[in-house]
Design a protein around this motif. Structure first.
Motif, PDB file in Angstrom:
ATOM      1  N   PRO A 106      46.362  30.286  39.430  1.00 33.01           N
ATOM      2  CA  PRO A 106      47.036  31.465  39.979  1.00 33.01           C
ATOM      3  C   PRO A 106      46.605  31.596  41.442  1.00 33.01           C
ATOM      4  O   PRO A 106      45.521  31.130  41.818  1.00 33.01           O
TER       5      PRO A 106
ATOM      6  N   TYR B 179      45.137  34.011  44.068  1.00 33.87           N
ATOM      7  CA  TYR B 179      44.342  35.221  43.834  1.00 33.87           C
ATOM      8  C   TYR B 179      44.672  36.315  44.848  1.00 33.87           C
ATOM      9  O   TYR B 179      44.932  36.022  46.020  1.00 33.87           O
TER      10      TYR B 179
ATOM     11  N   HIS C  31      37.719  34.264  38.892  1.00 34.72           N
ATOM     12  CA  HIS C  31      38.567  33.331  39.662  1.00 34.72           C
ATOM     13  C   HIS C  31      37.968  31.918  39.595  1.00 34.72           C
ATOM     14  O   HIS C  31      38.671  30.916  39.510  1.00 34.72           O
TER      15      HIS C  31
ATOM     16  N   ASP D  21      47.315  35.364  47.211  1.00 32.06           N
ATOM     17  CA  ASP D  21      48.509  36.189  47.038  1.00 32.06           C
ATOM     18  C   ASP D  21      48.327  37.377  47.993  1.00 32.06           C
ATOM     19  O   ASP D  21      47.450  38.208  47.770  1.00 32.06           O
TER      20      ASP D  21
ATOM     21  N   ALA E  34      55.046  35.694  44.719  1.00 31.57           N
ATOM     22  CA  ALA E  34      53.854  34.902  44.384  1.00 31.57           C
ATOM     23  C   ALA E  34      54.179  33.717  43.472  1.00 31.57           C
ATOM     24  O   ALA E  34      53.698  32.604  43.696  1.00 31.57           O
TER      25      ALA E  34
ATOM     26  N   ASN F 140      55.194  30.392  44.858  1.00 32.48           N
ATOM     27  CA  ASN F 140      54.239  29.522  45.579  1.00 32.48           C
ATOM     28  C   ASN F 140      54.128  28.140  44.951  1.00 32.48           C
ATOM     29  O   ASN F 140      53.937  27.142  45.640  1.00 32.48           O
ATOM     30  N   TYR F 141      54.238  28.100  43.614  1.00 29.01           N
ATOM     31  CA  TYR F 141      54.056  26.822  42.928  1.00 29.01           C
ATOM     32  C   TYR F 141      55.118  25.812  43.356  1.00 29.01           C
ATOM     33  O   TYR F 141      54.856  24.614  43.442  1.00 29.01           O
TER      34      TYR F 141
ATOM     35  N   ILE G 168      48.222  37.437  32.688  1.00 25.45           N
ATOM     36  CA  ILE G 168      49.426  37.154  33.482  1.00 25.45           C
ATOM     37  C   ILE G 168      50.340  36.140  32.779  1.00 25.45           C
ATOM     38  O   ILE G 168      51.134  35.455  33.397  1.00 25.45           O
TER      39      ILE G 168
ATOM     40  N   HIS H 274      54.154  34.185  33.815  1.00 25.31           N
ATOM     41  CA  HIS H 274      54.198  32.726  33.945  1.00 25.31           C
ATOM     42  C   HIS H 274      55.013  32.013  32.880  1.00 25.31           C
ATOM     43  O   HIS H 274      55.323  30.829  33.036  1.00 25.31           O
TER      44      HIS H 274
ATOM     45  N   HIS I  58      43.985  30.919  29.460  1.00 25.24           N
ATOM     46  CA  HIS I  58      42.625  31.074  28.934  1.00 25.24           C
ATOM     47  C   HIS I  58      42.263  32.542  28.816  1.00 25.24           C
ATOM     48  O   HIS I  58      42.983  33.419  29.283  1.00 25.24           O
TER      49      HIS I  58
ATOM     50  N   PHE J   6      38.950  35.624  28.909  1.00 24.63           N
ATOM     51  CA  PHE J   6      38.210  36.258  30.001  1.00 24.63           C
ATOM     52  C   PHE J   6      36.702  36.130  29.854  1.00 24.63           C
ATOM     53  O   PHE J   6      36.185  36.036  28.748  1.00 24.63           O
TER      54      PHE J   6
ATOM     55  N   MET K 106      34.011  42.813  33.588  1.00 22.46           N
ATOM     56  CA  MET K 106      33.462  42.691  34.947  1.00 22.46           C
ATOM     57  C   MET K 106      34.253  43.607  35.880  1.00 22.46           C
ATOM     58  O   MET K 106      35.474  43.574  35.890  1.00 22.46           O
TER      59      MET K 106
ATOM     60  N   PRO L 270      35.865  30.479  29.102  1.00 21.13           N
ATOM     61  CA  PRO L 270      36.498  31.269  28.038  1.00 21.13           C
ATOM     62  C   PRO L 270      37.839  30.681  27.601  1.00 21.13           C
ATOM     63  O   PRO L 270      38.879  31.144  28.026  1.00 21.13           O
TER      64      PRO L 270
HETATM   65  N1  MSP Z   1      47.860  37.381  42.257  1.00 26.38           N
HETATM   66  C1  MSP Z   1      47.995  37.345  40.856  1.00 26.38           C
HETATM   67  C2  MSP Z   1      48.392  35.964  40.378  1.00 26.38           C
HETATM   68  C3  MSP Z   1      49.669  35.444  40.955  1.00 26.38           C
HETATM   69  S1  MSP Z   1      49.974  33.806  40.457  1.00 26.38           S
HETATM   70  C4  MSP Z   1      51.532  33.491  40.889  1.00 26.38           C
HETATM   71  C5  MSP Z   1      46.660  37.723  40.220  1.00 26.38           C
HETATM   72  N2  MSP Z   1      45.575  37.567  40.973  1.00 26.38           N
HETATM   73  S2  MSP Z   1      44.050  37.896  40.522  1.00 26.38           S
HETATM   74  O1  MSP Z   1      43.269  37.821  41.713  1.00 26.38           O
HETATM   75  O2  MSP Z   1      44.009  39.126  39.804  1.00 26.38           O
HETATM   76  O3  MSP Z   1      43.621  36.723  39.629  1.00 26.38           O
HETATM   77  C6  MSP Z   1      43.890  36.703  38.279  1.00 26.38           C
HETATM   78  C7  MSP Z   1      43.328  35.435  37.663  1.00 26.38           C
HETATM   79  O4  MSP Z   1      41.912  35.321  37.966  1.00 26.38           O
HETATM   80  C8  MSP Z   1      43.355  35.459  36.147  1.00 26.38           C
HETATM   81  O5  MSP Z   1      44.618  35.089  35.642  1.00 26.38           O
HETATM   82  C9  MSP Z   1      42.279  34.449  35.829  1.00 26.38           C
HETATM   83  O6  MSP Z   1      42.743  33.181  36.114  1.00 26.38           O
HETATM   84  C10 MSP Z   1      41.214  34.830  36.844  1.00 26.38           C
HETATM   85  N3  MSP Z   1      40.346  35.908  36.352  1.00 26.38           N
HETATM   86  C11 MSP Z   1      40.163  37.126  36.915  1.00 26.38           C
HETATM   87  N4  MSP Z   1      39.230  37.807  36.186  1.00 26.38           N
HETATM   88  C12 MSP Z   1      38.820  37.062  35.152  1.00 26.38           C
HETATM   89  C13 MSP Z   1      37.783  37.159  34.185  1.00 26.38           C
HETATM   90  N5  MSP Z   1      37.045  38.243  34.040  1.00 26.38           N
HETATM   91  N6  MSP Z   1      37.567  36.081  33.406  1.00 26.38           N
HETATM   92  C14 MSP Z   1      38.247  34.913  33.550  1.00 26.38           C
HETATM   93  N7  MSP Z   1      39.203  34.776  34.448  1.00 26.38           N
HETATM   94  C15 MSP Z   1      39.690  35.889  35.113  1.00 26.38           C
HETATM   95  O7  MSP Z   1      46.660  38.099  39.058  1.00 26.38           O
END
Ligand code: MSP
Length: 473
Positions: free
Chosen positions: A9, A11, A21, A49, A229, A232-233, A258, A262, A284, A286, A294, A325
């Motif tokens: 994703p 971020y 992340h 993002d 967003a 982007n892929y 999310i 997707h 996956h 969390f 967190m 996870p």
């Molecule tokens: N910007 C959107 C994604 C757009 S993709 C086209 C977004 N960003 S985010 O910064 O919130 O990142 C989300 C992603 O970060 C989750 O889907 C996961 O991959 C990761 N994680 C964020 N917090 C997490 C945990 N506590 N545990 C594991 N992964 C998690 O959503």
């Protein structure tokens, strides 16, 4: 040469990188490195993002323009990934003009195809998720993922996308095992149930949000940040030279919150724009920190640099991968990381390497077979990694090559035998061969340490100058 395109994703830029992340980015890096090791041509994409309401708010709080704010924070993500030895081939930012151009073109195509109409959105919006919410999705009147004040009522004129039109096609694709793209299976059932429960069209523009890409057919509106967003892929394959052929993506990695975006919205947009669909999405769970979610307000956020400072780059990579996870949430914390580090790395792998180097210095190792991915067991390793069962995959390597060697040493006790005793030579040569294999398999997980181990046992057993994983208190 086979091509392999993997994404994380992108971020949100209003936060700094944390281990949530990190786990997705690291998992993607491990898969990307493994596919390169298998001889494939890999394109590995991550990024940030940068549009939308919450980024604009965060910028305002810091007294910066949204663009200045993004330019300040994006490098922190890039740097975090560099420090963790992440091998992404490109870092995409949604404020990149080239991305914005692809977004406009793709949306114009959807509009021209007749899938966009004007309507009124009245309901809830969570700025934390940057998502519209139904009453059913709220708990105690607000989005359960974010603080209550993030859920607000909206009433605005928006442009809508005919998502519902694509539900039969998407259901058919998912139900057919040959075309299903949702993994693991539990997520497939979740999405099918949601599709059957009824789907409404979605708003794809925002009238009052200025920080976004203007809708090409109506510049009073900006494109809803999620729509921008997701593209982007695809846009990355148009922006980076020579990558056009990498579309459709082989694998989108993502966290469970999310999934809908997707596996339904993204596919519907692509179907509407007549663009091939990505082959696989893998979702996956969390990380929880010491049993809790967190969050900044809990003050329990762990950043990747903290782990690197404590455990070194490869130590941090190992620990994140080992507690990844996959299907279930994984509870982690610094004290647990320390225990695992000492148990698996300092006392087990590190100790084995130092014992074999010390006892076997100078022994020839040319006769030991060169590791490869052709053997049956190794296919199992590749499959486990591809299914994000990182803990199991690493466990398999440790059991077969590290634990078994430690057991062998403890049984034969070569340190009690004369240096030229054939039994001593045999056991040490076998341990060296096992370590070469372990290093080969662990290359994608601990690239530098694996290289060091391979070099230590290449041709002959060499002396080890300093321990690979010093014990920590
Ligand atoms: N910007 C959107 C994604 C757009 S993709 C086209 C977004 N960003 S985010 O910064 O919130 O990142 C989300 C992603 O970060 C989750 O889907 C996961 O991959 C990761 N994680 C964020 N917090 C997490 C945990 N506590 N545990 C594991 N992964 C998690 O959503």
């Amino acid at each position: 040469m086979d091509k392999f395109y993997i994404t994380t994703p992108i971020y949100y830029i209003n936060d700094v990188p944390h281990i949530g992340h990190t786990c997705t980015t690291l998992a993607a890096d491990i898969i990307a490195r493994l596919h390169r090791q298998l001889g494939e041509e890999v394109f590995f994409l991550t990024g940030t993002d940068e549009h939308g309401e919450k980024v604009a708010e965060a910028a305002q709080k810091e007294g910066l323009s949204p663009q200045e704010f993004c330019d300040k924070i994006a490098p922190r993500f890039e740097e975090a990934w560099k420090n963790l030895n992440i091998s992404n081939d490109f870092f995409i930012r949604t404020t990149d003009k080239r991305h914005e151009k692809v977004v406009s073109e793709l949306l114009q195509k959807i509009y021209d195809g007749g899938d966009v109409y004007k309507g009124k959105y009245e309901g809830w919006y969570c700025t934390g998720c940057e998502a519209f919410k139904t009453d059913k999705e709220l708990v105690d009147g607000h989005c359960p993922l974010h603080p209550p004040e993030k859920t607000v009522q909206k009433s605005e004129e928006n442009w809508f996308f005919k998502l519902s039109k694509y539900v039969p096609k998407i259901t058919e694709l998912i139900e057919n095992d040959k075309t299903n793209y949702i993994f693991p299976d539990s997520k497939k059932s979740e999405i099918l149930a949601k599709l059957k429960a009824g789907v409404t069209d979605i708003s794809i523009t925002r009238e009052k949000v200025k920080w976004g890409i203007p809708a090409p057919w109506d510049t009073n509106h900006t494109i809803y940040v999620w729509i921008d967003a997701l593209i982007n892929y695809y846009s990355a394959t148009r922006i980076v030279e020579g990558k056009t052929e990498f579309w459709p993506a082989d694998l989108h990695l993502l966290g469970k919150e999310i999934l809908w975006f997707h596996t339904v919205i993204w596919q519907a947009m692509l179907l509407s724009a007549k663009i091939e669909l990505p082959k696989r999405t893998y979702t996956h769970s969390f990380y929880m920190i010491d049993g809790q979610k967190m969050s900044k307000s809990q003050g329990n956020v762990i950043g990747p640099q903290h782990l690197i400072d404590l455990f070194g780059v490869d130590g941090a990579r190992y620990l994140v991968a080992r507690s990844f996870p996959s299907e279930n949430d994984s509870d982690v914390g610094i004290s647990r990381f320390k225990e695992k580090y000492n148990a698996y790395l300092a006392n087990n792998l590190g100790n084995l390497v130092s014992r074999v180097c010390k006892l076997g210095e100078g022994l020839k190792t040319q006769s030991t077979p060169t590791p490869s991915f052709d053997k049956e067991g190794s296919k199992n390793f590749v499959n486990l990694i591809d299914q994000l069962k990182l803990d199991e995959a690493i466990g398999w390597v440790f059991e077969n090559f590290v634990d078994s060697s430690n057991n062998l040493l403890n049984q034969v006790t070569p340190w009690k035998l004369e240096p030229d005793d054939p039994k001593r030579i045999e056991v040490l040569t076998e341990c060296a061969a096992n370590l070469k294999k372990a290093a080969y398999y662990l290359q994608s997980i601990m690239p530098d340490i694996s290289k060091k181990i391979s070099e230590l046992f290449d041709e002959e057993i060499k002396p080890l100058e300093s321990g690979l994983f010093p014990r920590i208190a």
